[in-house]
Design a protein around this motif. Structure first.
Motif, PDB file in Angstrom:
ATOM      1  N   TYR A  24     -14.050 -45.833 -16.155  1.00 48.32           N
ATOM      2  CA  TYR A  24     -13.418 -46.740 -15.200  1.00 48.32           C
ATOM      3  C   TYR A  24     -13.277 -48.147 -15.790  1.00 48.32           C
ATOM      4  O   TYR A  24     -12.364 -48.884 -15.427  1.00 48.32           O
ATOM      5  N   LYS A  25     -14.195 -48.521 -16.692  1.00 49.80           N
ATOM      6  CA  LYS A  25     -14.194 -49.881 -17.228  1.00 49.80           C
ATOM      7  C   LYS A  25     -13.316 -50.044 -18.467  1.00 49.80           C
ATOM      8  O   LYS A  25     -13.239 -51.133 -19.026  1.00 49.80           O
ATOM      9  N   GLU A  26     -12.658 -48.970 -18.891  1.00 50.27           N
ATOM     10  CA  GLU A  26     -11.898 -49.010 -20.129  1.00 50.27           C
ATOM     11  C   GLU A  26     -10.418 -49.288 -19.915  1.00 50.27           C
ATOM     12  O   GLU A  26      -9.580 -48.891 -20.728  1.00 50.27           O
ATOM     13  N   MET A  27     -10.048 -49.957 -18.853  1.00 53.99           N
ATOM     14  CA  MET A  27      -8.659 -50.318 -18.626  1.00 53.99           C
ATOM     15  C   MET A  27      -8.227 -51.358 -19.657  1.00 53.99           C
ATOM     16  O   MET A  27      -8.971 -52.291 -19.962  1.00 53.99           O
ATOM     17  N   PRO A  28      -7.002 -51.229 -20.183  1.00 52.27           N
ATOM     18  CA  PRO A  28      -6.570 -52.149 -21.249  1.00 52.27           C
ATOM     19  C   PRO A  28      -6.094 -53.490 -20.699  1.00 52.27           C
ATOM     20  O   PRO A  28      -5.657 -53.598 -19.553  1.00 52.27           O
ATOM     21  N   VAL A  29      -6.176 -54.520 -21.529  1.00 56.57           N
ATOM     22  CA  VAL A  29      -5.580 -55.819 -21.207  1.00 56.57           C
ATOM     23  C   VAL A  29      -4.080 -55.719 -21.466  1.00 56.57           C
ATOM     24  O   VAL A  29      -3.651 -55.310 -22.550  1.00 56.57           O
ATOM     25  N   GLN A  30      -3.270 -56.094 -20.464  1.00 57.59           N
ATOM     26  CA  GLN A  30      -1.822 -55.922 -20.590  1.00 57.59           C
ATOM     27  C   GLN A  30      -1.082 -57.222 -20.887  1.00 57.59           C
ATOM     28  O   GLN A  30      -0.022 -57.198 -21.515  1.00 57.59           O
ATOM     29  N   VAL A  31      -1.587 -58.361 -20.405  1.00 57.07           N
ATOM     30  CA  VAL A  31      -0.875 -59.632 -20.546  1.00 57.07           C
ATOM     31  C   VAL A  31      -1.803 -60.668 -21.168  1.00 57.07           C
ATOM     32  O   VAL A  31      -2.942 -60.839 -20.710  1.00 57.07           O
ATOM     33  N   ARG A  32      -1.291 -61.333 -22.194  1.00 57.92           N
ATOM     34  CA  ARG A  32      -1.985 -62.479 -22.811  1.00 57.92           C
ATOM     35  C   ARG A  32      -0.995 -63.638 -22.828  1.00 57.92           C
ATOM     36  O   ARG A  32      -0.117 -63.702 -23.699  1.00 57.92           O
ATOM     37  N   ARG A  33      -1.134 -64.538 -21.871  1.00 57.25           N
ATOM     38  CA  ARG A  33      -0.189 -65.656 -21.732  1.00 57.25           C
ATOM     39  C   ARG A  33      -0.344 -66.661 -22.873  1.00 57.25           C
ATOM     40  O   ARG A  33      -1.444 -66.892 -23.374  1.00 57.25           O
ATOM     41  N   ASP A  34       0.794 -67.288 -23.230  1.00 59.63           N
ATOM     42  CA  ASP A  34       0.778 -68.307 -24.287  1.00 59.63           C
ATOM     43  C   ASP A  34       0.134 -69.601 -23.801  1.00 59.63           C
ATOM     44  O   ASP A  34      -0.469 -70.338 -24.586  1.00 59.63           O
ATOM     45  N   SER A  35       0.262 -69.867 -22.497  1.00 60.76           N
ATOM     46  CA  SER A  35      -0.266 -71.112 -21.940  1.00 60.76           C
ATOM     47  C   SER A  35      -1.313 -70.809 -20.881  1.00 60.76           C
ATOM     48  O   SER A  35      -1.167 -69.865 -20.093  1.00 60.76           O
ATOM     49  N   ALA A  36      -2.375 -71.615 -20.856  1.00 61.08           N
ATOM     50  CA  ALA A  36      -3.409 -71.434 -19.836  1.00 61.08           C
ATOM     51  C   ALA A  36      -2.916 -71.858 -18.463  1.00 61.08           C
ATOM     52  O   ALA A  36      -3.423 -71.392 -17.440  1.00 61.08           O
ATOM     53  N   LYS A  37      -1.922 -72.737 -18.432  1.00 64.23           N
ATOM     54  CA  LYS A  37      -1.364 -73.207 -17.164  1.00 64.23           C
ATOM     55  C   LYS A  37      -0.333 -72.215 -16.670  1.00 64.23           C
ATOM     56  O   LYS A  37       0.600 -71.858 -17.397  1.00 64.23           O
ATOM     57  N   PHE A  38      -0.494 -71.777 -15.422  1.00 61.55           N
ATOM     58  CA  PHE A  38       0.394 -70.756 -14.879  1.00 61.55           C
ATOM     59  C   PHE A  38       1.615 -71.440 -14.252  1.00 61.55           C
ATOM     60  O   PHE A  38       1.489 -72.281 -13.363  1.00 61.55           O
ATOM     61  N   SER A  39       2.810 -71.049 -14.696  1.00 63.59           N
ATOM     62  CA  SER A  39       4.051 -71.655 -14.211  1.00 63.59           C
ATOM     63  C   SER A  39       5.003 -70.581 -13.694  1.00 63.59           C
ATOM     64  O   SER A  39       4.940 -69.420 -14.129  1.00 63.59           O
ATOM     65  N   VAL A  40       5.908 -70.969 -12.792  1.00 59.02           N
ATOM     66  CA  VAL A  40       6.796 -70.032 -12.107  1.00 59.02           C
ATOM     67  C   VAL A  40       8.245 -70.481 -12.274  1.00 59.02           C
ATOM     68  O   VAL A  40       8.579 -71.642 -12.016  1.00 59.02           O
ATOM     69  N   TYR A  41       9.093 -69.537 -12.685  1.00 55.32           N
ATOM     70  CA  TYR A  41      10.530 -69.792 -12.781  1.00 55.32           C
ATOM     71  C   TYR A  41      11.213 -69.262 -11.524  1.00 55.32           C
ATOM     72  O   TYR A  41      11.031 -68.093 -11.160  1.00 55.32           O
ATOM     73  N   GLN A  42      12.011 -70.114 -10.854  1.00 58.87           N
ATOM     74  CA  GLN A  42      12.692 -69.747  -9.617  1.00 58.87           C
ATOM     75  C   GLN A  42      14.205 -69.761  -9.835  1.00 58.87           C
ATOM     76  O   GLN A  42      14.770 -70.796 -10.164  1.00 58.87           O
ATOM     77  N   PRO A  43      14.907 -68.618  -9.657  1.00 58.53           N
ATOM     78  CA  PRO A  43      16.372 -68.613  -9.699  1.00 58.53           C
ATOM     79  C   PRO A  43      16.964 -69.456  -8.565  1.00 58.53           C
ATOM     80  O   PRO A  43      16.242 -69.978  -7.709  1.00 58.53           O
ATOM     81  N   ARG A  44      18.260 -69.564  -8.537  1.00 56.34           N
ATOM     82  CA  ARG A  44      18.921 -70.402  -7.552  1.00 56.34           C
ATOM     83  C   ARG A  44      18.659 -69.931  -6.122  1.00 56.34           C
ATOM     84  O   ARG A  44      18.474 -70.729  -5.210  1.00 56.34           O
ATOM     85  N   LYS A  45      18.616 -68.619  -5.915  1.00 61.29           N
ATOM     86  CA  LYS A  45      18.388 -68.061  -4.577  1.00 61.29           C
ATOM     87  C   LYS A  45      17.291 -67.019  -4.649  1.00 61.29           C
ATOM     88  O   LYS A  45      17.391 -66.054  -5.426  1.00 61.29           O
ATOM     89  N   VAL A  46      16.252 -67.218  -3.871  1.00 63.85           N
ATOM     90  CA  VAL A  46      15.132 -66.272  -3.795  1.00 63.85           C
ATOM     91  C   VAL A  46      14.868 -65.983  -2.321  1.00 63.85           C
ATOM     92  O   VAL A  46      14.754 -66.909  -1.507  1.00 63.85           O
ATOM     93  N   PHE A  47      14.768 -64.712  -1.965  1.00 62.09           N
ATOM     94  CA  PHE A  47      14.505 -64.337  -0.578  1.00 62.09           C
ATOM     95  C   PHE A  47      13.106 -64.813  -0.151  1.00 62.09           C
ATOM     96  O   PHE A  47      12.119 -64.617  -0.874  1.00 62.09           O
TER      97      PHE A  47
END
Length: 618
Positions: free
Chosen positions: A195-218
């Motif tokens: 159960y503990k052997e799940m792989p790491v999938q994402v390694r972000r380049d930046s420690a700060k988490f940022s969000v990209y928003q398109p022009r229209k988002v529901f």
């Protein structure tokens, strides 16, 4: 007189017994002269010989005693008026007692426990699930056989089910956490290590988490509140953003870096939440792998893909009148917000308009209308539940029962008007008497209504059905989804219930609305669901060693709303018992297997758009 007759009878019985004993002794003397058989066979023969005469003597004694008593009673009844009067009095009293017992036996029991099935009306015949007649006067939960159905009272262990493997019926976070200390099952050392052997999938380049928003988002305000609570910031450069939101213009996967960025969309999830014909064929193809047909599960009104000649011919084989049908368009841009949906009660005009059944002639799905729906204060309703796909490598999926959408029009069984038939929010808001509080109920309010009406006691079985069918819907499309490290998505699933509390899956939607519509409880629900969605997604992808949630366990939010884990592909590899077999979990015993339609090739069911998704909001 009685004593003299009884004495005479006893003498006769004694004489008869003596004569029988004499005959037995003579028979034994004759048998001694015969050649003895082997010990094993002779012992059996002796045993049989002893049982025979003894049994006959006892029978003769009983018969003679009965004859004596019958003769004496008949004589007294004819000659003794006092005896005759006494016998008639006793007979009348016994008859009265029998009538009273029969009357009491037919009255309903007040001490029954467990779930009760509500009949459609007083004196209505009680039927089993999906219309089959119940075989017993006391059917199981929801009017069906009790095969593998869990009792739903709080605190009851439902570990007999593969899907719901721990105690899980708790209303608040405090009750849940208290129960988890004693209810959680211990794993073996090998299984726990797996159960503990799940792989790491994402390694972000930046420690700060940022969000990209398109022009229209529901429903962007709901997402922005969660971003603010988590300390995330907005980013205008897509390549530098940690998370890209689905919207307009649409972000495609090739613009993103897998394993470095997140995207709130799972490619090809439209197999279970976009075009209606694609959903139907996906479910059919999946269930037949388990050696039964999707129609035999009776978890969806009978549906026909009008693009397939075999389905089309079976649909038009029905009588013109006598049934109501829902026609759902599969054309692009239709099928959500009540568009492209119509209800008919006469197949004649449709038969004439559409003509003969040919391949890909009619881009519609025809679905049988539920003519005995469960009503809330004499109004029709449906349920919007949610699936949250948190990861695709491995598949990890959560479930929430959502909320209730209620029609504001009084139910009319024969009406084909959209405002009367459809409970969709966008259809109801066109009414002059529309108020969000009347059109939508939260799930606890719905369960409390069922309890107040006496339709069920614990009512937890309703949620169990929702969770199991939702798991089946997700599993049906597993072979079609595209795995991408960092992708996640919420899907809306619509359900209805009939008068016997059977849950019916209607359809899925890949872009469900998550707005609050001015309702406090819905704002709290969506805030909890979205916040937990982001937290669980980042935890699973970046810190899997800290992830310690098992099938059936929940993650609660600030306002006591929760996501419940129903699929973990990694755990399925560690423990095969976690895998879900719909034919065992959902098929009702005692119902005949329905003929499976010709499904053709799975390739015939192309998804909507490049990724199988359509930008729909419902």
């Amino acid at each position: 007189l009685f004593r003299s007759v009884l004495a005479t009878t006893r003498l006769q019985v004694a004489a008869k017994t003596m004569s029988l004993d004499t005959a037995v002794k003579e028979k034994k003397k004759k048998s001694t002269t015969t050649k003895r058989k082997k010990k094993s066979s002779s012992s059996k023969t002796d045993a049989k010989g002893k049982k025979g005469p003894e049994w006959r003597r006892q029978l003769d004694q009983v018969i003679m005693t009965v004859q004596v008593h019958a003769t004496e009673a008949s004589h007294n009844f004819q000659t003794n008026p006092v005896y005759r009067k006494r016998v008639l009095t006793y007979a009348a009293a016994a008859l009265v007692c029998l009538v009273l017992l029969a009357f009491v036996g037919q009255s309903p029991s007040t001490g029954s426990t467990g779930l009760r099935v509500a009949a459609a009306g007083k004196g209505a015949a009680r039927t089993s699930r999906r219309g089959a007649v119940a075989k017993s006067a006391t059917p199981g939960p929801l009017g069906v056989p009790k095969r593998d159905r869990e009792r739903a009272e709080p605190g009851f262990d439902v570990s007999g089910s593969d899907l719901l493997s721990v105690k899980r019926r708790y209303g608040t976070r405090a009750e849940y956490e208290k129960a988890q200390k004693s209810a959680r099952q211990k794993l073996g050392s090998r299984e726990e290590q797996c159960y503990k052997e799940m792989p790491v999938q994402v390694r972000r380049d930046s420690a700060k988490f940022s969000v990209y928003q398109p022009r229209k988002v529901f429903d962007l305000p709901v997402l922005q509140r969660a971003h603010k609570n988590l300390g995330w910031v907005e980013e205008t450069d897509l390549k530098k953003a940690s998370l890209a939101l689905k919207g307009v213009p649409r972000v495609v996967f090739r613009q993103l870096k897998e394993g470095k960025q997140y995207y709130d969309m799972v490619a090809s999830l439209g197999r279970i939440g976009s075009k209606k014909k694609t959903q139907l064929s996906t479910l059919r193809n999946h269930v037949r792998k388990f050696k039964c047909s999707f129609e035999s599960l009776h978890i969806q009104p009978r549906s026909y893909d009008m693009n397939r000649p075999t389905d089309c011919q079976k649909f038009f084989a029905h009588e013109d009148k006598g049934k109501m049908w829902v026609l759902k368009s599969c054309k692009s841009g239709e099928g959500s917000k009540g568009m492209g949906i119509s209800v008919i009660d006469d197949l004649g005009p449709t038969r004439q308009e559409w003509g003969t059944c040919q391949e890909n002639a009619f881009n519609y799905v025809a679905q049988e209308y539920i003519e005995q729906p469960l009503l809330l204060i004499n109004r029709k309703f449906d349920m919007r539940a949610y699936l949250f796909v948190a990861s695709t490598k491995p598949y990890i999926v959560y479930f929430n029962p959502g909320y209730i959408r209620r029609s504001l029009a009084l139910y009319k069984p024969t009406s084909t008007e959209k405002n009367d038939v459809l409970t969709n929010y966008h259809v109801q808001m066109t009414r002059n008497d529309f108020t969000p509080g009347d059109a939508m109920w939260n799930f606890p309010q719905f369960i409390q209504y069922l309890k107040d009406q006496g339709l069920c006691e614990a009512c937890g079985d309703v949620e169990i059905q929702l969770a199991k069918i939702s798991k089946l819907v997700f599993d049906a499309g597993r072979s079609y989804y595209k795995r991408w490290s960092g992708s996640f998505q919420i899907v809306g699933l619509d359900f209805m219930m009939d008068t016997f509390l059977n849950v019916m899956f209607i359809e899925g939607n890949v872009s469900p609305g998550i707005g609050n519509h001015g309702l406090k409880w819905k704002r709290e629900l969506m805030d909890d669901l979205v916040t937990i969605m982001y937290e669980q997604t980042t935890l699973i992808h970046e810190r899997p060693q800290e992830y310690d949630l098992r099938i059936g366990e929940r993650v609660y939010g600030q306002f006591n709303n929760y996501w419940e884990l129903i699929v973990n592909e990694h755990h399925e590899k560690c423990n095969k018992a976690v895998k879900f077999d719909p034919c065992k979990e959902l098929k009702v015993e005692g119902l005949a297997e329905e003929e499976e339609p010709d499904l053709g090739s799975p390739a015939d069911d192309a998804g909507a758009g490049d990724d199988g998704d359509a930008d729909e909001e419902d």
